[in-house]
Scaffold this motif. Structure first.
Motif, PDB file in Angstrom:
ATOM      1  N   GLY A   4      -6.261   9.880  -3.752  1.00 12.50           N
ATOM      2  CA  GLY A   4      -6.646   9.066  -4.901  1.00 12.50           C
ATOM      3  C   GLY A   4      -8.075   9.184  -5.347  1.00 12.50           C
ATOM      4  N   GLU A   5      -8.945   9.832  -4.559  1.00 14.12           N
ATOM      5  CA  GLU A   5     -10.361   9.872  -4.882  1.00 14.12           C
ATOM      6  C   GLU A   5     -10.624  10.600  -6.196  1.00 14.12           C
ATOM      7  OE1 GLU A   5     -14.570   9.226  -3.805  1.00 14.12           O
ATOM      8  OE2 GLU A   5     -12.639   8.282  -3.403  1.00 14.12           O
ATOM      9  N   TRP A  31      -8.813   5.399   4.715  1.00 20.91           N
ATOM     10  CA  TRP A  31      -9.919   5.929   3.910  1.00 20.91           C
ATOM     11  C   TRP A  31      -9.775   7.446   3.716  1.00 20.91           C
ATOM     12  CZ3 TRP A  31     -14.044   9.121   5.769  1.00 20.91           C
ATOM     13  CH2 TRP A  31     -15.104   9.299   4.865  1.00 20.91           C
ATOM     14  N   TYR A  72      -2.862   1.975  -6.684  1.00 20.94           N
ATOM     15  CA  TYR A  72      -3.158   2.640  -5.412  1.00 20.94           C
ATOM     16  C   TYR A  72      -4.604   2.375  -5.000  1.00 20.94           C
ATOM     17  CZ  TYR A  72      -3.631   6.312  -1.893  1.00 20.94           C
ATOM     18  OH  TYR A  72      -3.868   7.008  -0.731  1.00 20.94           O
ATOM     19  N   HIS A  73      -5.531   2.461  -5.939  1.00 22.81           N
ATOM     20  CA  HIS A  73      -6.938   2.191  -5.649  1.00 22.81           C
ATOM     21  C   HIS A  73      -7.113   0.744  -5.160  1.00 22.81           C
ATOM     22  CE1 HIS A  73     -11.078   0.964  -6.914  1.00 22.81           C
ATOM     23  NE2 HIS A  73     -11.394   2.146  -6.368  1.00 22.81           N
ATOM     24  N   LYS A  82       1.057   4.076  -2.919  1.00 21.62           N
ATOM     25  CA  LYS A  82       0.689   5.463  -2.603  1.00 21.62           C
ATOM     26  C   LYS A  82       1.633   6.471  -3.252  1.00 21.62           C
ATOM     27  CE  LYS A  82       1.302   6.910   1.592  1.00 21.62           C
ATOM     28  NZ  LYS A  82       1.182   7.038   3.062  1.00 21.62           N
ATOM     29  N   PRO A 137      -0.398   7.930  -6.751  1.00 23.10           N
ATOM     30  CA  PRO A 137      -1.843   7.872  -6.502  1.00 23.10           C
ATOM     31  C   PRO A 137      -2.686   7.888  -7.768  1.00 23.10           C
ATOM     32  CG  PRO A 137      -0.964  10.031  -5.945  1.00 23.10           C
ATOM     33  CD  PRO A 137       0.210   9.168  -6.224  1.00 23.10           C
ATOM     34  N   TYR A 153       0.829  -1.203   0.000  1.00 22.03           N
ATOM     35  CA  TYR A 153       0.000   0.000   0.000  1.00 22.03           C
ATOM     36  C   TYR A 153       0.870   1.263   0.000  1.00 22.03           C
ATOM     37  CZ  TYR A 153      -2.835   3.809   1.790  1.00 22.03           C
ATOM     38  OH  TYR A 153      -3.427   5.033   1.951  1.00 22.03           O
ATOM     39  N   TYR A 203      -6.924   8.217   1.424  1.00 20.99           N
ATOM     40  CA  TYR A 203      -7.233   7.976   0.020  1.00 20.99           C
ATOM     41  C   TYR A 203      -8.116   9.090  -0.545  1.00 20.99           C
ATOM     42  CZ  TYR A 203      -8.437   5.733  -4.328  1.00 20.99           C
ATOM     43  OH  TYR A 203      -8.589   5.485  -5.677  1.00 20.99           O
ATOM     44  N   ALA A 245      -5.437   0.214  -1.641  1.00 17.41           N
ATOM     45  CA  ALA A 245      -6.169   0.902  -0.576  1.00 17.41           C
ATOM     46  C   ALA A 245      -7.393   0.084  -0.154  1.00 17.41           C
ATOM     47  CB  ALA A 245      -6.584   2.295  -1.041  1.00 17.41           C
TER      48      ALA A 245
END
Length: 487
Positions: free
Chosen positions: A409-410, A402, A378-379, A370, A373, A366, A405, A382
């Protein structure tokens, strides 16, 4: 020369219970069933000497041996004749009696030829006292009751002879080898199949011995044939794989590695050579050879069916796994220290395939993912890491991942509604209402109406429990159709 396999060590967290049980059975039988044999033989010797049967049988025995040598070309009895003549010259009455009482073929010879050997009076005297000694004492000795007598072969004695032994040296040697070989073969086959294969090897070994000793009345006792079967199974299980052996030759001893099956002909050759050239040693060489062949043949014939080796047998022991993991983990960490991130990622991925139960490996993967991202890894990592943390009862750390992320990454790849829902439930259980509201907002945008409605009810219930009426009212309004976000 002694060569024994030494590839494995005992895992005492999973003891070889059948092997230990067989050892205990042999020991208990030797102590409590065979323990009275010495007394029976002692009484038989006393009665034999007191009735002076020695004076009748000794001359007949010398004549018997000479006939075997001269007419049956049994050169192996030359040494027996020389030894017995020496005992007579030295007037060793006790050892003469032991020789005559334990030579079962000679006793059968006397029964068949008593009328030719002695005058009627001597014959009646011999029959009266010798039959009494035979019936009351000798026939009750364990080897004659449950030993394998080729001239009187039975299914029961093919099994029972495997648990009898001829003395302390005999049983100790067999128990040592039974343990050294048994725990490995039991681990490979499993307890039930191991026990059946062990007894079957002993029975087949007894049949081979009988085939080379047709008509003999000398009983065979001991687990040597069964243990030879374990040796045959041991090397057949490993096949051509190189394993470690211990060798003892005179004063020299050492370890060496060789293809397992390469040792089988060495063992067989030694037993066959000793059978022909070692002379009368009292060792059942052909029983050993039969056991070796039986064990190897059983694995070759049934190795893919009822004698199939358990898959976990070839996996390293926990201690070996720990050492192997530590070494490989150290190499991956060294790659991290050298900033060789791609190599470290490949090393941690390989470790995770081999040791999926080690949670620290996913944490490293992870952290490496990271670094980029924007990439799909990464998704994926996570989500996997959050699931692992929740399963490991670490909800606070899951929530932290969470939130991390969401910041990194969101914008590239949003999390699924299930991920937000798990965070919502974890936050409510820990009464972290700020995080719960944040998770609800994410859930509202991605989940089905039914899931959102259920989440909204949970939020209302929790705010009411905390006596936060304003918050509860806002979520209740939302539940009844207001599409604006709660204040």
């Amino acid at each position: 020369m002694l060569i024994i396999p030494a590839e494995n060590s005992v895992n005492w967290r999973k003891p070889p219970w059948v092997t230990l049980g067989l050892m205990m059975a042999c020991l208990l039988i030797f102590l409590f069933y065979q323990g009275d044999d010495d007394r029976k033989m002692r009484v038989a010797l006393e009665q034999y000497l007191d009735t002076d049967l020695l004076a009748l049988e000794a001359p007949a025995y010398e004549d018997y041996l000479e006939r075997q040598i001269r007419f049956e070309d049994n050169t192996g009895r030359v040494r027996d004749l020389e030894r017995f003549e020496s005992l007579r010259r030295d007037n060793e009455r006790l050892w003469q009696a032991v020789t005559l009482l334990t030579d079962r073929e000679f006793y059968r010879y006397l029964q068949d030829n008593a009328g030719l050997i002695w005058a009627p009076a001597d014959r009646r005297y011999w029959q009266e006292y010798r039959s009494t000694i035979e019936q009351q004492w000798l026939s009750r000795i364990s080897a004659y009751q449950l030993g394998l007598v080729p001239a009187e072969l039975s299914l029961s004695t093919l099994v029972t002879y495997q648990f009898l032994h001829g003395g302390w040296g005999h049983i100790i040697g067999n128990l040592v080898f039974l343990f050294l070989l048994g725990f490995t073969v039991e681990k490979a086959l499993g307890p039930g199949r191991f026990l059946l294969a062990y007894l079957l090897c002993g029975a087949l070994s007894g049949l081979v011995f009988t085939g080379f000793s047709m008509g003999s009345t000398t009983p065979l006792v001991g687990a040597s044939g069964s243990i030879s079967g374990l040796m045959g199974m041991y090397v057949a299980i490993y096949g051509l794989q190189k394993i470690r052996f211990f060798v003892f030759l005179g004063v020299y001893f050492n370890y060496f590695r060789a293809p397992a099956l390469a040792i089988l002909p060495v063992w067989l050759g030694k037993e066959i050579y000793d059978y022909w050239f070692a002379g009368a040693t009292g060792i059942a060489y052909m029983a050993h050879a039969g056991g070796l062949l039986a064990g190897a043949a059983l694995v070759w014939l049934f190795g893919k069916t009822w004698l199939q080796v358990k898959q976990e047998f070839f996996e390293p022991e926990p201690e070996e796994q720990d050492a192997q993991f530590t070494a490989e983990y150290a190499r991956a960490m060294n790659s991290l220290a050298q900033l060789e991130f791609d190599q470290a990622r490949r090393q941690f991925e390989a470790l995770r395939e081999q040791y999926p139960e080690r949670p620290v490996l996913l944490e490293h993967l992870y952290q490496l993912a990271k670094l980029r991202p924007d990439q799909p890894a990464y998704h994926q990592r996570a989500r996997e890491y959050m699931e692992q943390l929740l399963a490991g009862r670490q909800p606070e750390k899951m929530i932290a991942i969470w939130q991390e992320y969401l910041g990194k990454g969101e914008s590239y790849r949003p999390l699924a509604a299930d991920d937000h829902n798990r965070v919502l439930f974890a936050s409510l259980r820990h009464q972290d209402m700020k995080t719960a509201e944040k998770a609800f907002e994410r859930l509202r945008k991605s989940a089905s109406p039914e899931v959102v409605e259920e989440a909204c009810r949970l939020m209302i219930a929790e705010f009411e429990k905390q006596q936060m009426a304003t918050k509860a009212r806002h979520y209740r309004q939302f539940l009844h159709g207001d599409n604006h976000s709660p204040a």
